[in-house]
Scaffold this motif. Sequence first.
Motif, PDB file in Angstrom:
ATOM      1  N   ILE A  62       0.868  -1.179   0.000  1.00 29.13           N
ATOM      2  CA  ILE A  62       0.000   0.000   0.000  1.00 29.13           C
ATOM      3  C   ILE A  62       0.903   1.226   0.000  1.00 29.13           C
ATOM      4  CG2 ILE A  62      -1.770   1.290   1.241  1.00 29.13           C
ATOM      5  CD1 ILE A  62      -2.744  -1.339   2.411  1.00 29.13           C
ATOM      6  N   VAL A  63       0.770   2.037  -1.016  1.00 31.42           N
ATOM      7  CA  VAL A  63       1.618   3.230  -1.150  1.00 31.42           C
ATOM      8  C   VAL A  63       0.750   4.396  -1.623  1.00 31.42           C
ATOM      9  CG1 VAL A  63       3.786   2.011  -1.599  1.00 31.42           C
ATOM     10  CG2 VAL A  63       2.222   2.465  -3.483  1.00 31.42           C
ATOM     11  N   ASP A  64       1.363   5.577  -1.730  1.00 32.54           N
ATOM     12  CA  ASP A  64       0.623   6.749  -2.203  1.00 32.54           C
ATOM     13  C   ASP A  64       0.048   6.487  -3.591  1.00 32.54           C
ATOM     14  OD1 ASP A  64       0.933   8.360  -0.009  1.00 32.54           O
ATOM     15  OD2 ASP A  64       2.842   9.183  -0.686  1.00 32.54           O
ATOM     16  N   ILE A  65      -1.056   7.149  -3.883  1.00 29.30           N
ATOM     17  CA  ILE A  65      -1.724   6.996  -5.171  1.00 29.30           C
ATOM     18  C   ILE A  65      -0.747   7.354  -6.309  1.00 29.30           C
ATOM     19  CG2 ILE A  65      -2.636   9.358  -5.256  1.00 29.30           C
ATOM     20  CD1 ILE A  65      -5.293   8.155  -6.256  1.00 29.30           C
ATOM     21  N   GLU A  66      -0.859   6.624  -7.400  1.00 30.04           N
ATOM     22  CA  GLU A  66       0.019   6.867  -8.546  1.00 30.04           C
ATOM     23  C   GLU A  66      -0.438   8.148  -9.249  1.00 30.04           C
ATOM     24  OE1 GLU A  66       1.941   6.805 -12.198  1.00 30.04           O
ATOM     25  OE2 GLU A  66      -0.194   6.358 -12.171  1.00 30.04           O
ATOM     26  N   VAL A  67       0.514   9.011  -9.571  1.00 36.32           N
ATOM     27  CA  VAL A  67       0.174  10.349 -10.069  1.00 36.32           C
ATOM     28  C   VAL A  67      -0.671  10.279 -11.343  1.00 36.32           C
ATOM     29  CG1 VAL A  67       1.121  12.513 -10.942  1.00 36.32           C
ATOM     30  CG2 VAL A  67       2.211  11.368  -9.012  1.00 36.32           C
ATOM     31  N   GLY A  68      -0.273   9.407 -12.282  1.00 38.72           N
ATOM     32  CA  GLY A  68      -1.020   9.299 -13.542  1.00 38.72           C
ATOM     33  C   GLY A  68      -2.448   8.845 -13.315  1.00 38.72           C
ATOM     34  N   HIS A  69      -2.635   7.882 -12.421  1.00 39.80           N
ATOM     35  CA  HIS A  69      -3.984   7.384 -12.149  1.00 39.80           C
ATOM     36  C   HIS A  69      -4.798   8.414 -11.378  1.00 39.80           C
ATOM     37  CE1 HIS A  69      -2.330   3.042 -12.549  1.00 39.80           C
ATOM     38  NE2 HIS A  69      -2.583   3.593 -13.714  1.00 39.80           N
ATOM     39  N   GLU A  70      -4.127   9.152 -10.520  1.00 38.70           N
ATOM     40  CA  GLU A  70      -4.832  10.195  -9.788  1.00 38.70           C
ATOM     41  C   GLU A  70      -5.373  11.236 -10.771  1.00 38.70           C
ATOM     42  OE1 GLU A  70      -2.557  12.379  -6.863  1.00 38.70           O
ATOM     43  OE2 GLU A  70      -4.379  12.763  -5.707  1.00 38.70           O
ATOM     44  N   LYS A  71      -4.577  11.553 -11.785  1.00 37.77           N
ATOM     45  CA  LYS A  71      -5.032  12.524 -12.787  1.00 37.77           C
ATOM     46  C   LYS A  71      -6.208  11.941 -13.571  1.00 37.77           C
ATOM     47  CE  LYS A  71      -3.587  15.483 -16.602  1.00 37.77           C
ATOM     48  NZ  LYS A  71      -4.881  15.238 -17.245  1.00 37.77           N
ATOM     49  N   ASP A  72      -6.077  10.668 -14.008  1.00 34.52           N
ATOM     50  CA  ASP A  72      -7.195  10.018 -14.711  1.00 34.52           C
ATOM     51  C   ASP A  72      -8.466  10.098 -13.868  1.00 34.52           C
ATOM     52  OD1 ASP A  72      -5.711   9.324 -16.882  1.00 34.52           O
ATOM     53  OD2 ASP A  72      -5.338   7.253 -16.241  1.00 34.52           O
ATOM     54  N   LEU A  73      -8.308   9.791 -12.589  1.00 36.31           N
ATOM     55  CA  LEU A  73      -9.469   9.750 -11.696  1.00 36.31           C
ATOM     56  C   LEU A  73     -10.046  11.146 -11.474  1.00 36.31           C
ATOM     57  CD1 LEU A  73      -8.501   7.132  -8.991  1.00 36.31           C
ATOM     58  CD2 LEU A  73     -10.585   7.145 -10.342  1.00 36.31           C
ATOM     59  N   THR A  74      -9.155  12.120 -11.313  1.00 31.71           N
ATOM     60  CA  THR A  74      -9.631  13.483 -11.089  1.00 31.71           C
ATOM     61  C   THR A  74     -10.376  13.989 -12.320  1.00 31.71           C
ATOM     62  OG1 THR A  74      -7.739  13.848  -9.650  1.00 31.71           O
ATOM     63  CG2 THR A  74      -8.909  15.803 -10.377  1.00 31.71           C
ATOM     64  N   ASP A  75      -9.823  13.696 -13.503  1.00 34.33           N
ATOM     65  CA  ASP A  75     -10.510  14.086 -14.741  1.00 34.33           C
ATOM     66  C   ASP A  75     -11.867  13.381 -14.840  1.00 34.33           C
ATOM     67  OD1 ASP A  75      -8.308  15.571 -15.316  1.00 34.33           O
ATOM     68  OD2 ASP A  75      -7.474  14.184 -16.796  1.00 34.33           O
ATOM     69  N   PHE A  76     -11.855  12.105 -14.526  1.00 36.01           N
ATOM     70  CA  PHE A  76     -13.084  11.298 -14.573  1.00 36.01           C
ATOM     71  C   PHE A  76     -14.120  11.864 -13.596  1.00 36.01           C
ATOM     72  CE2 PHE A  76     -15.218   7.374 -12.836  1.00 36.01           C
ATOM     73  CZ  PHE A  76     -15.911   7.018 -13.976  1.00 36.01           C
ATOM     74  N   GLU A  77     -13.651  12.200 -12.409  1.00 31.57           N
ATOM     75  CA  GLU A  77     -14.520  12.768 -11.375  1.00 31.57           C
ATOM     76  C   GLU A  77     -15.097  14.115 -11.856  1.00 31.57           C
ATOM     77  OE1 GLU A  77     -15.233  11.465  -8.404  1.00 31.57           O
ATOM     78  OE2 GLU A  77     -16.300  13.189  -7.599  1.00 31.57           O
ATOM     79  N   THR A  78     -14.241  14.927 -12.471  1.00 32.70           N
ATOM     80  CA  THR A  78     -14.690  16.230 -12.963  1.00 32.70           C
ATOM     81  C   THR A  78     -15.729  16.053 -14.071  1.00 32.70           C
ATOM     82  OG1 THR A  78     -12.516  17.121 -12.470  1.00 32.70           O
ATOM     83  CG2 THR A  78     -13.901  18.429 -13.935  1.00 32.70           C
ATOM     84  N   ARG A  79     -15.434  15.132 -15.000  1.00 32.75           N
ATOM     85  CA  ARG A  79     -16.378  14.898 -16.106  1.00 32.75           C
ATOM     86  C   ARG A  79     -17.732  14.440 -15.587  1.00 32.75           C
ATOM     87  NH1 ARG A  79     -12.108  12.245 -18.561  1.00 32.75           N
ATOM     88  NH2 ARG A  79     -12.955  10.195 -18.132  1.00 32.75           N
ATOM     89  N   ASN A  80     -17.698  13.688 -14.504  1.00 26.27           N
ATOM     90  CA  ASN A  80     -18.936  13.074 -14.009  1.00 26.27           C
ATOM     91  C   ASN A  80     -19.474  13.742 -12.752  1.00 26.27           C
ATOM     92  OD1 ASN A  80     -19.501  10.651 -15.789  1.00 26.27           O
ATOM     93  ND2 ASN A  80     -17.311  10.438 -15.345  1.00 26.27           N
ATOM     94  N   LYS A  81     -19.022  14.961 -12.533  1.00 25.66           N
ATOM     95  CA  LYS A  81     -19.430  15.665 -11.304  1.00 25.66           C
ATOM     96  C   LYS A  81     -20.946  15.759 -11.203  1.00 25.66           C
ATOM     97  CE  LYS A  81     -17.780  19.647  -8.672  1.00 25.66           C
ATOM     98  NZ  LYS A  81     -16.902  18.933  -7.801  1.00 25.66           N
ATOM     99  N   GLU A  82     -21.591  15.988 -12.347  1.00 26.22           N
ATOM    100  CA  GLU A  82     -23.046  16.148 -12.321  1.00 26.22           C
ATOM    101  C   GLU A  82     -23.754  14.970 -12.989  1.00 26.22           C
ATOM    102  OE1 GLU A  82     -23.465  19.958 -14.095  1.00 26.22           O
ATOM    103  OE2 GLU A  82     -22.675  20.995 -12.347  1.00 26.22           O
ATOM    104  N   ALA A  83     -23.042  13.841 -13.067  1.00 22.46           N
ATOM    105  CA  ALA A  83     -23.623  12.687 -13.775  1.00 22.46           C
ATOM    106  C   ALA A  83     -24.916  12.202 -13.136  1.00 22.46           C
ATOM    107  CB  ALA A  83     -22.605  11.552 -13.801  1.00 22.46           C
ATOM    108  N   PHE A  84     -25.031  12.398 -11.847  1.00 23.64           N
ATOM    109  CA  PHE A  84     -26.189  11.830 -11.148  1.00 23.64           C
ATOM    110  C   PHE A  84     -27.249  12.879 -10.828  1.00 23.64           C
ATOM    111  CE2 PHE A  84     -22.446   9.240  -9.828  1.00 23.64           C
ATOM    112  CZ  PHE A  84     -22.772   8.117 -10.562  1.00 23.64           C
ATOM    113  N   ASP A  85     -27.048  14.109 -11.302  1.00 26.02           N
ATOM    114  CA  ASP A  85     -28.029  15.168 -10.998  1.00 26.02           C
ATOM    115  C   ASP A  85     -29.301  14.970 -11.818  1.00 26.02           C
ATOM    116  OD1 ASP A  85     -26.301  16.205  -9.259  1.00 26.02           O
ATOM    117  OD2 ASP A  85     -25.565  17.796 -10.561  1.00 26.02           O
TER     118      ASP A  85
END
Lengths: 265, 206
Positions: A242-265
């Motif tokens: 268990i280590v710190d989140i991988e930077v590339g995946h964190e960016k993928d996830l942050t972008d994904f999170e941003t894209r889907n911020k209002e996905a459930f509204d």
Amino acid sequence: MSERQDMNLTPEERRLQEAIRGLGEVRPDDAFRERLRRKFMSGDNIVPLKRGGNRRRLWAAAIPALAAVFAFLLLSGDDPSWVLESVTGTGTIEVDGRSVDAADFAGLEDLVKPGARFVVPATAELELRLGKVMVFGIIRDSDVTIPAELGGLETIYTATVDQGELLVKTGPAFAGEELLILTSEGRIELVGTTIAVNKGDGFTCVCVLEGTAKIGKDEADLDEVSAGYRKVMFADGSPSIIVDIEVGHEKDLTDFETRNKEAFD
Amino acid sequence: MGDQQQSHRDDGVGNNSSRSPLTAAVLEKVRQRDPQALATLFDHHFGRIFNLAYRLLGERTAAEDITQEVFLRVHRAAHQLDTEKDPGPWLMTITANLCREKWRSREGRQAKRTASLDDKPELAVDLSNGSAAPDAEVLDKDRDRLLSEAIGKLPEAMRLVVVLHDLQGMTHEEISGIVGDEPAAVRKRYSRALLKLREILPDGLA
């Protein structure tokens, strides 16, 4: 009970105590409450999959409750379906063995169904949404099977990542549900979070952006991994780390999170 | 007084607001995992468990995770239930212990986060600039929020005692059974917690 009156408090402390006692209750989410209640009544749903000892007894107790749930589902008839949200990139995407050009959105849309297997080339990505329950991002050279419909013997959403990267964001209707993601190296159990599952050659890396996920080679190896961390499991028997989140995946996830911020509204 | 406080607090969801204890007959059926008895137990304690977890952790998602885990454990251990005792303290103990586990897992994470902030002093400055002292108008509007936040800033052992005593309506003796300390120690900790809250809260509110 008279002890609660705390006789030795100063007037200031007494006022503070009254203020605390006057704080309102926090109302739990109704959907979460109902789902958890149903699961608690039936029992089987909240017992992790590999815990076999009590299953027969639990099923015996679950039958009346499941019958009630089925009746409810038949009457309500508004279960969410998987829908294709977006496709980006080029190349050929395979859905349950059928090849469709990434540009043919309608052709891909027709093939989306619960339990479908998606093989996405390194040049394309797609996103799928199940109502307000969850969003999946299947990206770059991935082979992912999305969960089948719940009902009957399917009591937990189960997805499989055979290769590549799956991004997951759960929505408000997921409350009280569980999502199990399987790879050849291990299992990931979610009760609400945003994560990335990266299945590489000989390893599975799971990055957690929000919430927590239980991740392990098997139930004995399950760790609760918090936001900002990742767990890597290896096929060759090396200990998981268990280590710190991988930077590339964190960016993928942050972008994904941003894209889907209002996905459930 | 404590009983009265429980009576309007325990439903949490607008159902089953009466706090008369579950009968031994119902608890016996819970032991047998009878679905209706399980539903009764759930209705009786769900709101209280969720609220305890929420007040201790300060996050809805985390509180839902803990609530689910509590009921999972209760289902697993239902056959061990003592039908002669109110299961409330047992459930509160499970909830409190799970929250404490959560705190421990957060501590490691926060320690790492702190270390990474130390590496980025400019970011630390930005963050500290965001916590300006609230003015009187905000105090008037958000009194409950400030109080909740202040409780959230208490050291965990103090927070547990305050939440159990003032928000869950438990006596110091009942709390001692959960935290594993003598009632006198619990009482002292509660007193220190009130002092600490006065330090944390803005003057107007404290």
